[in-house]
Design a protein around this motif. Structure first.
Motif, short mmCIF file in Angstrom:
data_model
loop_
_atom_site.label_atom_id
_atom_site.label_comp_id
_atom_site.label_asym_id
_atom_site.label_seq_id
_atom_site.Cartn_x
_atom_site.Cartn_y
_atom_site.Cartn_z
N ALA A 45 26.47 -17.11 -5.30
CA ALA A 45 26.31 -17.51 -3.91
C ALA A 45 24.85 -17.64 -3.49
O ALA A 45 24.57 -18.03 -2.36
CB ALA A 45 27.02 -16.51 -3.00
N SER A 46 23.94 -17.34 -4.40
CA SER A 46 22.51 -17.29 -4.06
C SER A 46 21.74 -18.46 -4.64
O SER A 46 22.14 -19.05 -5.65
CB SER A 46 21.91 -15.97 -4.57
N ASP A 47 20.63 -18.77 -4.00
CA ASP A 47 19.72 -19.80 -4.52
C ASP A 47 18.73 -19.19 -5.51
O ASP A 47 18.21 -19.89 -6.37
CB ASP A 47 18.94 -20.44 -3.38
N ALA A 48 18.47 -17.89 -5.35
CA ALA A 48 17.51 -17.22 -6.23
C ALA A 48 17.91 -15.75 -6.39
O ALA A 48 18.52 -15.16 -5.49
CB ALA A 48 16.09 -17.32 -5.68
N LEU A 144 8.31 -14.52 0.46
CA LEU A 144 9.63 -14.96 0.91
C LEU A 144 9.53 -16.18 1.81
O LEU A 144 10.35 -17.10 1.72
CB LEU A 144 10.35 -13.82 1.63
N GLN A 145 8.54 -16.20 2.66
CA GLN A 145 8.34 -17.37 3.51
C GLN A 145 8.02 -18.60 2.66
O GLN A 145 8.49 -19.71 2.95
CB GLN A 145 7.22 -17.10 4.52
N HIS A 146 7.24 -18.40 1.60
CA HIS A 146 6.91 -19.51 0.71
C HIS A 146 8.16 -20.00 -0.03
O HIS A 146 8.33 -21.22 -0.23
CB HIS A 146 5.84 -19.05 -0.30
N LEU A 147 9.04 -19.08 -0.41
CA LEU A 147 10.26 -19.48 -1.09
C LEU A 147 11.14 -20.34 -0.20
O LEU A 147 11.81 -21.26 -0.67
CB LEU A 147 11.03 -18.24 -1.56
N THR A 148 11.13 -20.06 1.10
CA THR A 148 11.87 -20.91 2.04
C THR A 148 11.35 -22.34 1.98
O THR A 148 12.12 -23.31 1.99
CB THR A 148 11.75 -20.36 3.47
N ASN A 149 10.04 -22.48 1.91
CA ASN A 149 9.44 -23.81 1.83
C ASN A 149 9.81 -24.53 0.53
O ASN A 149 9.74 -25.76 0.45
CB ASN A 149 7.92 -23.71 1.95
N LEU A 150 10.22 -23.76 -0.48
CA LEU A 150 10.63 -24.34 -1.76
C LEU A 150 12.14 -24.58 -1.82
O LEU A 150 12.67 -24.93 -2.87
CB LEU A 150 10.21 -23.41 -2.91
N GLY A 151 12.83 -24.40 -0.69
CA GLY A 151 14.25 -24.68 -0.62
C GLY A 151 15.16 -23.51 -0.91
O GLY A 151 16.38 -23.68 -1.03
N ILE A 152 14.60 -22.30 -1.02
CA ILE A 152 15.41 -21.10 -1.26
C ILE A 152 15.88 -20.54 0.08
O ILE A 152 15.06 -20.13 0.91
CB ILE A 152 14.58 -20.02 -2.02
N THR A 153 17.19 -20.51 0.30
CA THR A 153 17.72 -20.02 1.58
C THR A 153 18.47 -18.70 1.46
O THR A 153 18.61 -17.99 2.45
CB THR A 153 18.66 -21.06 2.21
N ARG A 154 18.97 -18.38 0.27
CA ARG A 154 19.70 -17.12 0.06
C ARG A 154 19.20 -16.46 -1.22
O ARG A 154 19.14 -17.10 -2.27
CB ARG A 154 21.21 -17.32 -0.03
N ILE A 155 18.89 -15.17 -1.12
CA ILE A 155 18.39 -14.41 -2.26
C ILE A 155 19.25 -13.17 -2.48
O ILE A 155 19.58 -12.47 -1.52
CB ILE A 155 16.92 -13.98 -2.04
#
Length: 230
Positions: A45-48, A144-155
């Protein structure tokens, strides 16, 4: 105010006395097949997937999605078969010969300038993210904010206790899934889901119990972190 970052869920299995490994920090393989299936569902269910170097050193591998239905669900959502697997390490000291580096997943490294030195110019990690605080520690909040910019929404955060503690201190955890397994490990130095320096009662993160599931001898606890009140 809500931070611009991915939704984060800690997923861990622990003994009845709250240990995630024994005093030797051996790989924790005391969870049942039901617990492994539950973990795979959270991974799918996660992006990363985010985990510390200590967890990787203990297991030598990461959990991949293999159940056909979960793979199909990811395909229908337009996602890759596997989420990105992100290793968090200050030192960067990882053995490039472990099985993790042969698994069919995207591998990213979140580290410091010093920790990245060995891995620069190598092919084991698709991305190396260097985000430091002024004290040369990993800036997990900015990461984590940078990961959002890379399209990661759920970890999904899979440990260990030190990483979870640092994220809790910064209010970067949204949910927890804790599987209570029927054994006692004991040991004053055995790791727990949250290590670090600990919290005083008045400053401790507060939880809201969302659901309780039981399967045979295991209990699955699902919590949500309550918002901090000034």
């Amino acid at each position: 105010m809500m931070q611009h970052r991915p939704h984060t869920t800690v997923v861990m299995a622990m003994s009845a006395d709250g240990k995630i490994a024994d005093v030797r920090r051996s790989p924790a393989r005391f969870g049942s097949l039901a617990d492994k299936a539950h973990l795979e569902k959270q991974v799918a269910a996660s992006d990363a997937i985010l985990f510390g170097a200590g967890t990787l050193r203990a297991y030598g591998t990461t959990l991949t999605v293999s159940h056909p239905q979960l793979l199909q669900q990811r395909t229908h959502l337009g996602k890759s078969a596997q989420p990105v697997h992100i290793v968090v390490t200050h030192s960067g000291k990882l053995n490039p010969e472990i099985h993790f580096f042969k698994q069919p997943v995207q591998r990213w490294l979140l580290t410091t300038t010093a920790g990245a030195l060995f891995w620069q110019g190598r092919t084991e990690f698709e991305q190396i993210l260097i985000l430091e605080t002024p004290t040369e520690e990993i800036d997990i909040s900015t990461a984590l904010q940078h990961l959002t910019n890379l399209g990661i929404t759920r970890i999904a955060v899979l440990g260990g206790g030190s990483l979870t503690a640092s994220m809790l201190e910064l209010n970067l955890i949204d949910e927890l899934w804790l599987t209570v397994c029927p054994l006692i490990l004991g040991g004053a130095s055995a790791p727990t889901p949250v290590d670090g320096i600990g919290f005083l009662p008045q400053l401790a993160p507060k939880l809201q119990l969302l659901e309780v599931q039981t399967f045979e001898q295991e209990v699955f606890l699902h919590y949500r972190l309550q918002p901090l009140v000034d």
